[in-house]
Scaffold this active site. Structure first.
Site, PDB file in Angstrom:
ATOM      1  CG  ASP A 193      -2.269   0.663   0.914  1.00 41.80           C
ATOM      2  OD1 ASP A 193      -2.261   1.839   0.501  1.00 41.80           O
ATOM      3  OD2 ASP A 193      -3.314   0.012   1.076  1.00 41.80           O
ATOM      4  CG  HIS A 270      -4.758   2.138  -1.845  1.00 43.05           C
ATOM      5  ND1 HIS A 270      -4.684   2.799  -0.650  1.00 43.05           N
ATOM      6  CD2 HIS A 270      -6.073   2.101  -2.165  1.00 43.05           C
ATOM      7  CE1 HIS A 270      -5.904   3.140  -0.256  1.00 43.05           C
ATOM      8  NE2 HIS A 270      -6.763   2.738  -1.153  1.00 43.05           N
ATOM      9  CD  GLU A 326     -10.376   3.819  -0.515  1.00 45.23           C
ATOM     10  OE1 GLU A 326     -11.137   4.567   0.122  1.00 45.23           O
ATOM     11  OE2 GLU A 326      -9.324   3.341  -0.035  1.00 45.23           O
TER      12      GLU A 326
HETATM   13  C1  ACM Z   1     -10.666  -0.456   1.550  1.00 52.11           C
HETATM   14  O1  ACM Z   1     -11.030  -0.330   2.727  1.00 52.11           O
HETATM   15  N1  ACM Z   1     -10.167   0.565   0.895  1.00 52.11           N
HETATM   16  C2  ACM Z   1     -10.801  -1.722   0.849  1.00 52.11           C
END
Ligand code: ACM
Length: 752
Positions: A193, A270, A326
Site C-alpha cells: 500500500d 494505493h 479507491e
Molecule cells: C478499503 O477499505 N479501501 C478496501
C-alpha cells in the site's frame, strides 16, 4: 461404526450414540466459541496429568501437536501406544463424519477422542479440545462432553494491513495461532500500500530497500506530510519487509494450522510507494505525483506480472488479491498513453480502463491456475469474467456480484472493519472512526436478504479487516481484534439458527480467562450503559431497557437526572415511564460508580410522531434511519451514525417542515447533529428556523451558527438550541446548511 481397536475407544464411540439429555442440567463448563453444532454435556471430568499419552493417526499429527504443545505433552503415532493413550486423534469415514471439515469430540472420564475425516477437521477438533482446557479454572480438568460440529461457511477470514505499520513475523504467527484457536481459516495479508511495500521481490529490489521505509513512523505525522519514503539503513527509516523466506515460513506455519494465506498486491491505486521508486510506471513519469499505475504503459503490465509471478511462487493459495479499491481516475484522463489505451481497446471511459487492467490480470492469474480476488470497485467498468468480489463499501457490491453469479466475500465496513471504535471513543485509543461494538459484529448476517436464494451459495463467507493507520503496535492490534474476532468466528462458523447473543455473551466470560492466559491485550468489556427507550406515542408511555457489555451488572438509576446511588432505583429489567424523564444510570460496585453515569432524556416533546415533509431528500439508499419518522420519534442516536437513528444527508442540506397539527405555542427547539471528520461527517454551518401558520408563507425567526471547528477530529455531538419563546405556529421549518458538502447526520428535532 469406527473400527475401534481398544475397549476404551469403543466405549467412547458408544457414548456418541447415546441420546443426550440425562445430564443436560450440567452446564457452564463447556463454553466453546464458535458455538458447535451440537454439545451434550456429561458429568465428570477427564484429568489430564503431565504424563498423559497423546496418540494420533499419522495424518493428524499437526492437529494432535497443536493440542499437545499447548498442554506440554508429546504425540505418539505408535499404534502400540494407542491402548494406553488418554487423548486420541482418529481418522473417521465419510459415513461417520458427514462434513469434510467436521469433527466429533468425545470426552469421558477415561479419555478424549477427536474423530475427523480430514486434516482440517482434526485441527478444529484440536481447537475445541484446547479451548475446553484453557477455559477451565483448572486447565487439567476437562469436562466430559460430546461435541458434533462443522462450519457454516468455507471462508472465515481475517485481513491484516502490514503496510501502514509493519508487524514482525513472530507476531503474524501469534495472530495465526489465535485465528486457528477460533477456527478462522483464511489470512488475508495486505502486503502493499502507499505507506510501504512489505514483500521482497527479487526482480525489483528497491521495493524493499526504499519503498518499505518512510522517514516518519507516526501515521498522524507522515500522512499530513509530503509522504516521502526513505531508505533501509537510514537512521530515521521506519518500516520493514518480509523476505521471501519469511513469507514462506508464514504460509507453512498457517497451513499446519488449517489456514490459507491470501496475499494482496494493490493495483492500480494505493501504489504511491511503487511509483515513487519506479516513477516510469506512473502517468507523468515523475515520483510523488500519483498513486495509480499508468495503465497505458506496457511496462506497468511487465512489472505487475513479474511481481505476481514471484508472489505465486511463494503463496500456493487459489486466490490472489489484486486490490482494485479507491483508484483515482484523474491522471488517466490527462495521460496520452492511457487515453490511447482507451481508444485502441474501444473502452468507454476510465472505469472501463481500470476494468481492462483487472481483466488482463485475471487472464494472467488464470493462465497460472489461480483466481483473482478484488475489492468491490472491480465491479465498476465491468467485472472480470471469473473474479471474486470482496464487498467492503457496504453490502451492495456483494449483492450485485452474487446475483451476477460471482463468488463474494462479505466484509462490509459497518460490521467487519475492526479498525473502528468498539466502545466510547473517550475511553479508547485513537481510531480511524466508526463504531462497531462486539454486539454489532455478532449481529452480522453474511447472506444479505437481497441476494436471490439460488445465488446465496456464492457468498463464500465473511472477513474482518484490520487496517492499521491508527494501530502501530502489537498490543494495540490485539485490542482491536479481540474479542471482536470471537464474535465474527461464530458468525461464519455457527448455523444462523444456533446463534444467540445472550448465549454467546455468557460463553465469552470463560474466554476472558483464556485470553488472559495467552496474554492477549483484548479490549475489556465496556462499563457504558445503553439506555434503550421504546415509545408508545398513543399511551404516552416509554419502556426503558438498560444494556451493558458487563455480565449481570448491578445498575442503579434515577428518572430526574440526578446521580444514582445505592439508594436509587435498582435495575431489575425493563421498566416503564409515563411522560418525559431524564434517566441517569450507572453500574455501582462496592458502593461506587465504576464509570461515569449514562444519561438519556426521553422526550414527549411537541413534535413527537408529527408528519415531516422533506424539502430536500435524505440519503434514502445509505442512511435513511427510520425514514420520515426519524427526526421526531423521540429516539436519540448513539455513538454510531450507522445505528438506524441518525439520518444522513449526503452533499445536500437538511431542510424539513414539521406539521404540529394546529397553532402551537412554542418555547424552544433543539436540532442535534454529529461530527466525525474521518468519514466526512460535519456539523452544519448554521441552523435556520422558520415558522408558518399555513405551510406556505414562512417567516424566518432564528439562525444559530455552528461553533464546532471543522478540524475537530474527535467524535463530537452538538444540539443547536433555538429560543422560540413568545412564538406560535403550526408549521416549523428547520434548515441546516451543509456547507462542507460532506455528510450531515441528524437524529432528532425536539420542540417544546
Ligand atoms: C478499503 O477499505 N479501501 C478496501
Amino acid at each position: 461404526m469406527i473400527m475401534a481397536k481398544s475397549g476404551r475407544l469403543m466405549a467412547a464411540m458408544l457414548m456418541l450414540t447415546v441420546a443426550g439429555g440425562a445430564n443436560a442440567q450440567i452446564s457452564g463448563r463447556v463454553n466453546i466459541i464458535p458455538k458447535p453444532a451440537l454439545v451434550v454435556e456429561r458429568g465428570g471430568i477427564l484429568r489430564l496429568s503431565s504424563n498423559v499419552l497423546v496418540y494420533s493417526d499419522k495424518s493428524f499429527t499437526d492437529a494432535a501437536s497443536l493440542f499437545a504443545n499447548q498442554a506440554n505433552l508429546s504425540v505418539s503415532t505408535d499404534k502400540k501406544g494407542k491402548a494406553k493413550a488418554q487423548v486420541l486423534f482418529i481418522e473417521a469415514t465419510a459415513r461417520e463424519i458427514a462434513d469434510s471439515a467436521g469433527y466429533k469430540l468425545v470426552v469421558t472420564p477415561q479419555l478424549a477422542v477427536v474423530y475427523a475425516r480430514t486434516k482440517v477437521g482434526a485441527l478444529y477438533g484440536a481447537s475445541t479440545l484446547t479451548q475446553l482446557s484453557l477455559t477451565q479454572k483448572d486447565m487439567s480438568a476437562i469436562p466430559c462432553v460430546e461435541i458434533t460440529d462443522h462450519p457454516r461457511f468455507g471462508y472465515r477470514g481475517m485481513h491484516f494491513d502490514v503496510s501502514r505499520h509493519f508487524f514482525p513475523v513472530s507476531f503474524i504467527k501469534r495472530f495465526i495461532d489465535l485465528m486457528a484457536l477460533y477456527k478462522m481459516n483464511t489470512f488475508h495479508w495486505h502486503l502493499t500500500d502507499g505507506a510501504g511495500w512489505r514483500l521482497e521481490i527479487k526482480k525489483y529490489p528497491e521495493l524493499t530497500s526504499k519503498a518499505a521505509w518512510r522517514p516518519l513512523g507516526a501515521w498522524t505525522k507522515w500522512w499530513p506530510s509530503k509522504r516521502r519514503y526513505s531508505e533501509e539503513g537510514n537512521a530515521n527509516a521506519y518500516g520493514g519487509y518480509y523476505t521471501q523466506n519469511d513469507a514462506r515460513e508464514v504460509v507453512d506455519y498457517a497451513a499446519k494450522r488449517g489456514i490459507t494465506v491470501i496475499p494482496e498486491i494493490e493495483m492500480p491505486g494505493h501504489s504511491e510507494e511503487v511509483l515513487a521508486t519506479y516513477p516510469n510506471l506512473s502517468c507523468t513519469g515523475k515520483p510523488y505525483e500519483s498513486s495509480e499505475f499508468c495503465i497505458g504503459n506496457d511496462s506497468t503490465f511487465t512489472f505487475l506480472q513479474d511481481v505476481l509471478t514471484e508472489v505465486m511462487a511463494i503463496f500456493p493459495s487459489k486466490y490472489i488479491h489484486v486490490g482494485g479499491d479507491e483508484a483515482n481516475k484523474e491522471h488517466w484522463k490527462k495521460c496520452p498513453k492511457c487515453q490511447n489505451r482507451i481508444k485502441e481497446n474501444g473502452l468507454k471511459d476510465e472505469l472501463e480502463l481500470q476494468s481492462y487492467l483487472i481483466r488482463r490480470m485475471e487472464t494472467f492469474l488464470k493462465s497460472k491456475g489461480r483466481r483473482l480476488l478484488g475489492w468491490d470497485e472491480i465491479l465498476e467498468g465491468g467485472l472480470a469474467p471469473e473474479a471474486t468480489v470482496m464487498s467492503w463499501r457496504g453490502e451492495q457490491g456483494g449483492i450485485d456480484a452474487a446475483n451476477m453469479g460471482h463468488d463474494v466475500i462479505m466484509t462490509p465496513g459497518g460490521y467487519c472493519y475492526f479498525d473502528s471504535y468498539q466502545a466510547d471513543p473517550a475511553t479508547q485509543p485513537l481510531a480511524i472512526g466508526g463504531f462497531l461494538p462486539i454486539k454489532k459484529v455478532y449481529a452480522y448476517e453474511p447472506i444479505p436478504s437481497m441476494i436471490d436464494s439460488a445465488k446465496a451459495k456464492h457468498v463464500l463467507g465473511a472477513q474482518a479487516c484490520l487496517w492499521t493507520e491508527y494501530i502501530p503496535t502489537t498490543e494495540h492490534l490485539e485490542h482491536m481484534a479481540f474479542p471482536r474476532m470471537l464474535a465474527l468466528s461464530e458468525v461464519v462458523w455457527t448455523q444462523r439458527a444456533n446463534r444467540s447473543w445472550d448465549d454467546f455473551k455468557q460463553r465469552l466470560q470463560a474466554h476472558y480467562l483464556l485470553l488472559q492466559r495467552l496474554n492477549v491485550s483484548y479490549c475489556r468489556p465496556s462499563y457504558k450503559l445503553d439506555i434503550v427507550p421504546k415509545f408508545d406515542y398513543e399511551a404516552k408511555k416509554v419502556s426503558v431497557t438498560l444494556v451493558s457489555e458487563q455480565l449481570n451488572p448491578t445498575i442503579y438509576y434515577t428518572t430526574d437526572g440526578s446521580l444514582p446511588t445505592t439508594a436509587s432505583n435498582l435495575y431489575k429489567g425493563t421498566f416503564e415511564l409515563s411522560g418525559s424523564a431524564k434517566i441517569c444510570a450507572a453500574i455501582i460496585e462496592n458502593g461506587e460508580m465504576v464509570a461515569k453515569p449514562d444519561m438519556l432524556e426521553v422526550d414527549f416533546h411537541k413534535a413527537i410522531g408529527r408528519p415531516v415533509v422533506y424539502n430536500s431528500p435524505y440519503s434514502a439508499n445509505k442512511y435513511p434511519a427510520q425514514k420520515e419518522a426519524t427526526l421526531v420519534n423521540g429516539y436519540r442516536g448513539s455513538l454510531s451514525y450507522g445505528d438506524g437513528q441518525w439520518q444522513g444527508f449526503e452533499g445536500g442540506d437538511m431542510d424539513v417542515t414539521i406539521d404540529l397539527g394546529n397553532a402551537t405555542e412554542l418555547n424552544r427547539l433543539g436540532a442535534s447533529f454529529m461530527q466525525q471528520i474521518g468519514p466526512g461527517v460535519y456539523m452544519p454551518d448554521s441552523v435556520v428556523v422558520s415558522l408558518s401558520d399555513d405551510g406556505k408563507n414562512f417567516r424566518e425567526v432564528k439562525t444559530v451558527l455552528n461553533d464546532i471547528s471543522a478540524t475537530e477530529t474527535s467524535l463530537t455531538f452538538k444540539t443547536f438550541q433555538v429560543d422560540l419563546k413568545g412564538e406560535t405556529a403550526r408549521y416549523v421549518r428547520v434548515f441546516a446548511k451543509n456547507g462542507k458538502r460532506g455528510f450531515l447526520f441528524a437524529d432528532e428535532v425536539v420542540i417544546y
